[in-house]
Enzyme design. Structure first.
Site, PDB file in Angstrom:
ATOM      1  N   PRO A  10     112.216   6.045 -71.587  1.00  0.00           N
ATOM      2  CA  PRO A  10     111.139   6.257 -72.551  1.00  0.00           C
ATOM      3  C   PRO A  10     109.738   6.115 -71.983  1.00  0.00           C
ATOM      4  O   PRO A  10     109.456   5.170 -71.234  1.00  0.00           O
ATOM      5  CB  PRO A  10     111.402   5.168 -73.603  1.00  0.00           C
ATOM      6  CG  PRO A  10     112.862   4.922 -73.518  1.00  0.00           C
ATOM      7  CD  PRO A  10     113.246   5.132 -72.081  1.00  0.00           C
ATOM      8  N   ASN A  11     108.908   7.071 -72.335  1.00  0.00           N
ATOM      9  CA  ASN A  11     107.464   7.106 -72.050  1.00  0.00           C
ATOM     10  C   ASN A  11     107.117   7.434 -70.609  1.00  0.00           C
ATOM     11  O   ASN A  11     105.941   7.633 -70.298  1.00  0.00           O
ATOM     12  CB  ASN A  11     106.788   5.788 -72.450  1.00  0.00           C
ATOM     13  CG  ASN A  11     106.871   5.545 -73.942  1.00  0.00           C
ATOM     14  OD1 ASN A  11     106.633   6.458 -74.721  1.00  0.00           O
ATOM     15  ND2 ASN A  11     107.260   4.357 -74.349  1.00  0.00           N
ATOM     16  N   ARG A  18      98.261   8.007 -68.626  1.00  0.00           N
ATOM     17  CA  ARG A  18      97.777   6.810 -69.329  1.00  0.00           C
ATOM     18  C   ARG A  18      98.007   5.609 -68.429  1.00  0.00           C
ATOM     19  O   ARG A  18      98.847   5.648 -67.534  1.00  0.00           O
ATOM     20  CB  ARG A  18      98.565   6.601 -70.636  1.00  0.00           C
ATOM     21  CG  ARG A  18      98.203   7.579 -71.718  1.00  0.00           C
ATOM     22  CD  ARG A  18      99.221   7.606 -72.880  1.00  0.00           C
ATOM     23  NE  ARG A  18     100.013   6.409 -73.029  1.00  0.00           N
ATOM     24  CZ  ARG A  18     101.254   6.385 -73.522  1.00  0.00           C
ATOM     25  NH1 ARG A  18     101.843   7.509 -73.887  1.00  0.00           N
ATOM     26  NH2 ARG A  18     101.907   5.256 -73.665  1.00  0.00           N
ATOM     27  N   TYR A  23     100.363   2.035 -63.664  1.00  0.00           N
ATOM     28  CA  TYR A  23     101.403   2.952 -63.194  1.00  0.00           C
ATOM     29  C   TYR A  23     100.903   4.009 -62.201  1.00  0.00           C
ATOM     30  O   TYR A  23     101.699   4.842 -61.761  1.00  0.00           O
ATOM     31  CB  TYR A  23     102.058   3.637 -64.402  1.00  0.00           C
ATOM     32  CG  TYR A  23     102.647   2.660 -65.396  1.00  0.00           C
ATOM     33  CD1 TYR A  23     103.696   1.827 -65.023  1.00  0.00           C
ATOM     34  CD2 TYR A  23     102.148   2.544 -66.694  1.00  0.00           C
ATOM     35  CE1 TYR A  23     104.237   0.910 -65.916  1.00  0.00           C
ATOM     36  CE2 TYR A  23     102.689   1.638 -67.595  1.00  0.00           C
ATOM     37  CZ  TYR A  23     103.733   0.821 -67.198  1.00  0.00           C
ATOM     38  OH  TYR A  23     104.270  -0.083 -68.074  1.00  0.00           O
ATOM     39  N   ASN A  74     114.915   4.460 -63.695  1.00  0.00           N
ATOM     40  CA  ASN A  74     113.870   3.608 -64.277  1.00  0.00           C
ATOM     41  C   ASN A  74     114.083   3.679 -65.790  1.00  0.00           C
ATOM     42  O   ASN A  74     113.683   4.651 -66.440  1.00  0.00           O
ATOM     43  CB  ASN A  74     112.479   4.100 -63.910  1.00  0.00           C
ATOM     44  CG  ASN A  74     111.408   3.152 -64.445  1.00  0.00           C
ATOM     45  OD1 ASN A  74     111.685   2.326 -65.327  1.00  0.00           O
ATOM     46  ND2 ASN A  74     110.190   3.278 -63.949  1.00  0.00           N
ATOM     47  N   ALA A  77     111.178   0.600 -70.905  1.00  0.00           N
ATOM     48  CA  ALA A  77     111.306  -0.604 -71.731  1.00  0.00           C
ATOM     49  C   ALA A  77     112.753  -0.893 -72.139  1.00  0.00           C
ATOM     50  O   ALA A  77     113.082  -2.035 -72.493  1.00  0.00           O
ATOM     51  CB  ALA A  77     110.428  -0.474 -72.972  1.00  0.00           C
ATOM     52  N   GLU A  98     117.964   0.417 -59.602  1.00  0.00           N
ATOM     53  CA  GLU A  98     116.941   0.440 -60.663  1.00  0.00           C
ATOM     54  C   GLU A  98     115.546   0.348 -60.031  1.00  0.00           C
ATOM     55  O   GLU A  98     115.350  -0.367 -59.048  1.00  0.00           O
ATOM     56  CB  GLU A  98     117.187  -0.735 -61.612  1.00  0.00           C
ATOM     57  CG  GLU A  98     116.217  -0.789 -62.772  1.00  0.00           C
ATOM     58  CD  GLU A  98     116.644  -1.794 -63.838  1.00  0.00           C
ATOM     59  OE1 GLU A  98     117.787  -1.693 -64.344  1.00  0.00           O
ATOM     60  OE2 GLU A  98     115.842  -2.681 -64.164  1.00  0.00           O
ATOM     61  N   HIS A 100     111.292  -0.134 -60.962  1.00  0.00           N
ATOM     62  CA  HIS A 100     110.143  -0.319 -61.846  1.00  0.00           C
ATOM     63  C   HIS A 100     108.885  -0.089 -61.024  1.00  0.00           C
ATOM     64  O   HIS A 100     108.760  -0.639 -59.927  1.00  0.00           O
ATOM     65  CB  HIS A 100     110.139  -1.719 -62.475  1.00  0.00           C
ATOM     66  CG  HIS A 100     111.312  -1.908 -63.357  1.00  0.00           C
ATOM     67  ND1 HIS A 100     111.380  -1.345 -64.607  1.00  0.00           N
ATOM     68  CD2 HIS A 100     112.490  -2.533 -63.161  1.00  0.00           C
ATOM     69  CE1 HIS A 100     112.552  -1.630 -65.144  1.00  0.00           C
ATOM     70  NE2 HIS A 100     113.252  -2.343 -64.278  1.00  0.00           N
ATOM     71  N   ARG A 107     104.120  -9.598 -65.087  1.00  0.00           N
ATOM     72  CA  ARG A 107     103.529  -9.108 -66.346  1.00  0.00           C
ATOM     73  C   ARG A 107     103.883 -10.054 -67.494  1.00  0.00           C
ATOM     74  O   ARG A 107     104.150 -11.220 -67.261  1.00  0.00           O
ATOM     75  CB  ARG A 107     103.995  -7.667 -66.594  1.00  0.00           C
ATOM     76  CG  ARG A 107     103.550  -6.724 -65.460  1.00  0.00           C
ATOM     77  CD  ARG A 107     103.932  -5.305 -65.720  1.00  0.00           C
ATOM     78  NE  ARG A 107     103.292  -4.794 -66.952  1.00  0.00           N
ATOM     79  CZ  ARG A 107     103.595  -3.629 -67.503  1.00  0.00           C
ATOM     80  NH1 ARG A 107     104.507  -2.848 -66.945  1.00  0.00           N
ATOM     81  NH2 ARG A 107     102.988  -3.234 -68.605  1.00  0.00           N
TER      82      ARG A 107
HETATM   83  O1  CA2 Z   1     107.100  -0.606 -64.371  1.00  0.00           O
HETATM   84  C1  CA2 Z   1     107.912   0.189 -64.849  1.00  0.00           C
HETATM   85  O2  CA2 Z   1     108.322   1.172 -64.254  1.00  0.00           O
HETATM   86  C2  CA2 Z   1     108.406   0.003 -66.286  1.00  0.00           C
HETATM   87  O3  CA2 Z   1     109.786   0.334 -66.317  1.00  0.00           O
HETATM   88  C3  CA2 Z   1     107.605   0.962 -67.135  1.00  0.00           C
HETATM   89  C4  CA2 Z   1     107.884   0.807 -68.632  1.00  0.00           C
HETATM   90  C5  CA2 Z   1     107.740  -0.644 -69.073  1.00  0.00           C
HETATM   91  O4  CA2 Z   1     108.098  -0.757 -70.429  1.00  0.00           O
HETATM   92  C6  CA2 Z   1     108.607  -1.553 -68.222  1.00  0.00           C
HETATM   93  O5  CA2 Z   1     108.389  -2.883 -68.666  1.00  0.00           O
HETATM   94  C7  CA2 Z   1     108.246  -1.427 -66.760  1.00  0.00           C
HETATM   95  C8  CA2 Z   1     106.851   1.532 -69.466  1.00  0.00           C
HETATM   96  C9  CA2 Z   1     106.853   2.961 -69.284  1.00  0.00           C
HETATM   97  C10 CA2 Z   1     105.628   3.421 -69.974  1.00  0.00           C
HETATM   98  O6  CA2 Z   1     105.250   4.490 -69.223  1.00  0.00           O
HETATM   99  C11 CA2 Z   1     103.976   4.870 -69.267  1.00  0.00           C
HETATM  100  C12 CA2 Z   1     103.585   5.585 -68.202  1.00  0.00           C
HETATM  101  C13 CA2 Z   1     102.323   6.033 -68.118  1.00  0.00           C
HETATM  102  C14 CA2 Z   1     101.467   5.789 -69.132  1.00  0.00           C
HETATM  103  C15 CA2 Z   1     101.872   5.055 -70.208  1.00  0.00           C
HETATM  104  C16 CA2 Z   1     103.153   4.595 -70.287  1.00  0.00           C
END
Ligand code: CA2
Length: 152
Positions: A10-11, A18, A23, A74, A77, A98, A100, A107
Site C-alpha cells: 500500500p501507498n 510525497r 522515502y 516491501n 504498513a 523484506e 523497508h 521511527r
Molecule cells: O520504509 C518503508 O519502506 C515502509 O515500508 C513504507 C511504508 C510505511 O508504512 C512503513 O512503516 C515503512 C509507507 C509507504 C508509504 O509510501 C509512501 C511513499 C511515498 C510517499 C508517501 C507514502
C-alpha cells in the site's frame, strides 16, 4: 531461468511524489527500472507488482508460488499489521527478503515491529531504495544456494 517476484504494498505507488525526506525522490517506476537492469546482470527474470490491496498481494504470492523461486517484498504498513500476509509469505516455497526504504527502528514505535519480517529470510531497512537491489542480490544468492543443495 531464475524468476523473482518483486512486490510493493500500500501507498508505495506514490513513491517519489510525497514525503521525499523519508522515502527519497525516485518513483516506483525508477526503482523497478533499476531493479530490472540489475536482474538482467544477475540473469534473473523479474515480475514487479504494486498493490494497495492486501488480498491482491496474497493472490500474487499464491500465483507465483509455482513460478518464481524467490520474493522481494516491501509490504508497506501491512508489515506492522497483517497476519494474512505473514502467513502468505511463510507459505511461499522459496526465500523471501523484506525491504523497508526507511529505517523502521528509527521511527514511531508502532513501525518498529514488522510482523511479516518473521517470514523473511532477512530484512533490509533504512538504506533507501538501494535496499531493493541489495534484497534482490540476497534473494538471488539464497535461491542459488538452495539449488546447489538440491543438486548435492
Ligand atoms: O520504509 C518503508 O519502506 C515502509 O515500508 C513504507 C511504508 C510505511 O508504512 C512503513 O512503516 C515503512 C509507507 C509507504 C508509504 O509510501 C509512501 C511513499 C511515498 C510517499 C508517501 C507514502
Amino acid at each position: 531461468m531464475t524468476r523473482v517476484l518483486v512486490l510493493n504494498g500500500p501507498n508505495l505507488g506514490s513513491l517519489g511524489r510525497r514525503e521525499p525526506e523519508l522515502y527519497g525522490t525516485a518513483t516506483l517506476a525508477d526503482v523497478e527500472r533499476t531493479l530490472l537492469a540489475r536482474a538482467a546482470e544477475l540473469g534473473v527474470e523479474l515480475r514487479c507488482e504494486q498493490s494497495n490491496h492486501e488480498g491482491r498481494l496474497l493472490d500474487l504470492l499464491e500465483e507465483e508460488a509455482g513460478r518464481a523461486q524467490g520474493v522481494v517484498v516491501n509490504p508497506g504498513a501491512l508489515s506492522h499489521t497483517s497476519i494474512a500476509l505473514l502467513d502468505a509469505m511463510r507459505a511461499f516455497p522459496g526465500p523471501v527478503v523484506e525491504v523497508h526504504i526507511s529505517n523502521i527502528h528509527a521511527r514511531e514505535p508502532l513501525r518498529a515491529r514488522s510482523r511479516t519480517g518473521a517470514a523473511a529470510r532477512g530484512v533490509v531497512t533504512g538504506l533507501g531504495v538501494h535496499g531493493y537491489a541489495l534484497a534482490l542480490e540476497a534473494v538471488t544468492r539464497l535461491i542459488a544456494a538452495e539449488q546447489e543443495e538440491t543438486r548435492a
